[in-house]
Motif scaffolding. Sequence first.
Motif, short mmCIF file in Angstrom:
data_model
loop_
_atom_site.label_atom_id
_atom_site.label_comp_id
_atom_site.label_asym_id
_atom_site.label_seq_id
_atom_site.Cartn_x
_atom_site.Cartn_y
_atom_site.Cartn_z
N THR A 155 -13.66 11.04 37.14
CA THR A 155 -12.62 12.03 36.87
C THR A 155 -13.20 13.40 36.63
O THR A 155 -12.71 14.41 37.11
CB THR A 155 -11.80 11.59 35.64
N LYS B 132 -14.27 15.29 39.89
CA LYS B 132 -13.19 15.81 40.73
C LYS B 132 -12.44 16.95 40.09
O LYS B 132 -11.75 17.71 40.74
CB LYS B 132 -12.22 14.67 41.02
N GLY B 133 -12.59 17.17 38.75
CA GLY B 133 -11.83 18.24 38.06
C GLY B 133 -12.26 19.62 38.45
O GLY B 133 -11.44 20.50 38.66
N PRO C 35 -13.68 20.93 41.39
CA PRO C 35 -13.11 21.38 42.68
C PRO C 35 -11.64 21.67 42.58
O PRO C 35 -11.12 22.62 43.20
CB PRO C 35 -13.40 20.22 43.61
N ALA C 36 -10.95 20.84 41.78
CA ALA C 36 -9.51 21.08 41.67
C ALA C 36 -9.22 22.40 41.03
O ALA C 36 -8.36 23.17 41.48
CB ALA C 36 -8.89 19.93 40.84
N ALA C 37 -10.03 22.74 39.96
CA ALA C 37 -9.82 24.05 39.30
C ALA C 37 -10.15 25.19 40.24
O ALA C 37 -9.44 26.21 40.30
CB ALA C 37 -10.67 24.11 38.04
N GLN D 297 -10.03 25.17 43.46
CA GLN D 297 -8.98 25.30 44.47
C GLN D 297 -7.77 25.99 43.90
O GLN D 297 -7.13 26.83 44.56
CB GLN D 297 -8.62 23.88 44.96
N ALA D 298 -7.49 25.69 42.60
CA ALA D 298 -6.35 26.35 41.97
C ALA D 298 -6.57 27.84 41.87
O ALA D 298 -5.67 28.65 42.12
CB ALA D 298 -6.11 25.74 40.58
N ARG D 299 -7.81 28.24 41.53
CA ARG D 299 -8.09 29.69 41.43
C ARG D 299 -7.97 30.35 42.78
O ARG D 299 -7.46 31.45 42.92
CB ARG D 299 -9.50 29.89 40.87
N ARG D 300 -8.47 29.68 43.83
CA ARG D 300 -8.36 30.27 45.18
C ARG D 300 -6.90 30.46 45.56
O ARG D 300 -6.50 31.47 46.14
CB ARG D 300 -9.06 29.35 46.19
#
Length: 294
Positions: free
Chosen positions: A54, A57-58, A60-62, A64-67
Amino acid sequence: MSDETTKPDGPDEPTLAHTPAQPDVPEPAESEPAVSEPAVFEPARTAQAPAAGTAGKGAPAAAQARRLTGAGALIGLLLVLLGFTLVVQLKSNSADKAYASLRQEDLVTILADLDAREDRLQQDIAVLEASRRELVSGAASRDEIIKKAQERADDLGILAGTLPAQGPGVLVRLEDGSKKITANHLLNAVQELRGAGAEAMQIDSPSGSVRVIASTSFVDVDGGIVVDGVRLTGPYTIKAIGEPRDVAIAMRFPGGVVDDVTRDGGNVIVNEPGTVDITTVRSAPTLEYAKPVS
């Protein structure tokens, strides 16, 4: 009851003694069902593995959210610029439409007015440029006039004896001999030096110094010579600024100052020190009647 009596007799006694061997009974240990321990640890391992997965994977998710957030802001900015451009274009189109609705004759008139205005502005620029050139030229001329006037004032000040002077020249020393140096000797020396081009002169003596100008007078008195009201005593030294070679030769002309003083018993020494300093000055005269003529 029957059983207890038969035991001592029976050869099966050892069977009773075999009872202590019960320790083998640790069969309860067979309650290995407790072997279920591994089952207790297994869950712990499975719990750790998912936790690490977990965390990986957190990030990259953050990111991606910033992008996504930055892209949204950029899209918003582009939309604002697009709206501003559309507003400007619409206004421009409306202004162009104002001309587009005019007749050809009106447009020709407007164009002629613009040409006439441009011509007037060009003329104004030419006039201003000419004024600037005149002002610059006038300032330069005024500075040049002031400079020449100052140079002329300095020349007149040196000739009038109101300013000190410095330059190449000679020192002429007149010493008493069997006869005294007279006023005529000094006057002849001054005239010869002036005739040779001396521009400024001064007479030094142990009793004082006098600046020689055009109106300087020489009068013999007992024990000395009065020059412009100042009593001087020998030896006398005349400082003269001019071409050293010319003024020195003037002193040695046959029948000149050297021969005249020597014949009367005196002595004349001419030196060329290179630079002569004339420091004695006169006060400027106050003219009461004479006025300049312009």
